[in-house]
Design a protein around this motif. Structure first.
Motif, short mmCIF file in Angstrom:
data_model
loop_
_atom_site.label_atom_id
_atom_site.label_comp_id
_atom_site.label_asym_id
_atom_site.label_seq_id
_atom_site.Cartn_x
_atom_site.Cartn_y
_atom_site.Cartn_z
N UNK A 194 -2.39 -17.64 0.15
CA UNK A 194 -3.47 -16.67 -0.02
C UNK A 194 -3.06 -15.33 0.55
N UNK A 195 -3.67 -14.28 0.03
CA UNK A 195 -3.43 -12.91 0.48
C UNK A 195 -4.66 -12.45 1.25
N UNK A 196 -4.46 -11.80 2.39
CA UNK A 196 -5.60 -11.30 3.15
C UNK A 196 -6.27 -10.15 2.39
N UNK A 197 -7.58 -10.03 2.50
CA UNK A 197 -8.29 -8.94 1.80
C UNK A 197 -7.83 -7.55 2.22
N UNK A 198 -7.21 -7.43 3.39
CA UNK A 198 -6.70 -6.15 3.86
C UNK A 198 -5.31 -5.84 3.32
N UNK A 199 -4.75 -6.73 2.51
CA UNK A 199 -3.41 -6.53 1.96
C UNK A 199 -3.47 -6.64 0.44
N UNK A 200 -2.29 -6.85 -0.16
CA UNK A 200 -2.21 -6.97 -1.62
C UNK A 200 -0.96 -7.76 -1.97
N UNK A 201 -0.90 -8.26 -3.19
CA UNK A 201 0.29 -8.98 -3.64
C UNK A 201 1.51 -8.07 -3.58
N UNK A 202 1.34 -6.83 -3.96
CA UNK A 202 2.46 -5.88 -3.95
C UNK A 202 3.00 -5.69 -2.54
N UNK A 203 2.10 -5.60 -1.57
CA UNK A 203 2.53 -5.41 -0.19
C UNK A 203 3.27 -6.63 0.34
N UNK A 204 2.79 -7.82 0.00
CA UNK A 204 3.47 -9.05 0.41
C UNK A 204 4.88 -9.08 -0.18
N UNK A 205 5.01 -8.79 -1.47
CA UNK A 205 6.32 -8.81 -2.13
C UNK A 205 7.26 -7.78 -1.52
N UNK A 206 6.75 -6.57 -1.25
CA UNK A 206 7.57 -5.50 -0.69
C UNK A 206 8.10 -5.82 0.70
N UNK A 207 7.38 -6.68 1.43
CA UNK A 207 7.76 -6.98 2.81
C UNK A 207 8.36 -8.36 2.99
N UNK A 208 8.74 -9.02 1.90
CA UNK A 208 9.34 -10.36 1.95
C UNK A 208 10.67 -10.33 1.22
N UNK A 209 11.74 -10.76 1.90
CA UNK A 209 13.07 -10.69 1.29
C UNK A 209 13.24 -11.72 0.18
#
Length: 242
Positions: A194-209
């Motif tokens: 799950x993604x936190x409401x304060x974040x986004x899928x794009x932000x998770x992808x950008x910060x995960x190698x």
């Protein structure tokens, strides 16, 4: 990254509630040193949906009376005084190896898509860039606890890597809760849960190698008003945000 949303819940509140909801009534649950957020999450679960959860900790206090004045390390005598019983750390390890520890809250410095945890070195083991604390209890508890829940207050490409520099431990990883999302270890690899409401899928992808894999895009439920009120009562000094 946004730090709050409409009902004034912060990222630390969202993470704490997410951790709390992973616990079931009656479970034996342990947290280690420097673990204010899991400590508060356990207390929150006991105050809401899991009154029979057994809280175990480093000092050896079973179900401490209060966590309000816990020291900076979350391993001080405040978690021992006034507790219902005493279970030394060595007995927690024994409990886990006998299959009786339901949940262990632990952390690390690097995590990879295969569920390996590094808490030993950054770089080559013989000539490291950084020498880390090492496995300590996690090397025993992650492989032996029924469910290992990792919590990490930092989410970037140096933390969530394709391959860890050193495998300190591996085993029964279940969930990893970060400031951006929740990962689940499923079928031999980490997947986005799950993604936190304060974040986004794009932000998770950008910060995960490693490649972020998911079955569907889901969002972590917001803290309820009941949970937020309980947090103010249980944790008036905001230890969860340390």
């Amino acid at each position: 990254m946004k730090t709050s949303i409409d009902n004034n819940a912060r990222v630390s509140d969202i993470m704490t509630c997410a951790l709390s909801r992973l616990l079931k009534d009656g479970e034996n649950v342990f947290h280690g040193v420097s673990s204010h957020m899991p400590m508060v999450a356990i207390a929150l679960a006991k105050a809401t949906h899991g009154p029979n959860i057994v809280h175990l900790n480093i000092p050896g206090g079973v179900n401490p009376k209060s966590i309000k004045d816990a020291e900076y390390s979350s391993a001080g005598q405040e978690l021992f005084k006034g507790s219902e019983a005493v279970l030394p750390l060595s007995e927690v390890f024994d409990l886990s190896m006998r299959g009786k520890l339901d949940v262990a809250f632990l952390s690390g410095v690097q995590f990879d898509v295969s569920g390996n945890v590094n808490a030993s070195v950054i770089g080559d083991y013989n000539k490291p860039k950084v020498r880390l604390p090492g496995g300590a209890g996690s090397a025993v508890l992650i492989p032996t606890a029924k469910k290992a829940i990792i919590w990490r207050t930092k989410h970037d490409k140096r933390t969530f890597v394709e391959k860890v520099d050193f495998v300190t431990t591996r085993g029964n990883l279940w969930k990893i809760v970060t400031p951006l999302c929740v990962f689940e270890f499923k079928n031999g690899s980490l997947k986005l849960d799950s993604i936190h409401p304060t974040s986004s899928l794009e932000e998770v992808i950008e910060n995960t190698e490693f490649k972020v894999v998911y079955d569907e895009v889901k969002y972590t439920p917001m803290p309820s008003e009941e949970e937020l009120k309980a947090l103010k009562r249980i944790d008036p000094y905001d230890l969860r945000s340390k």
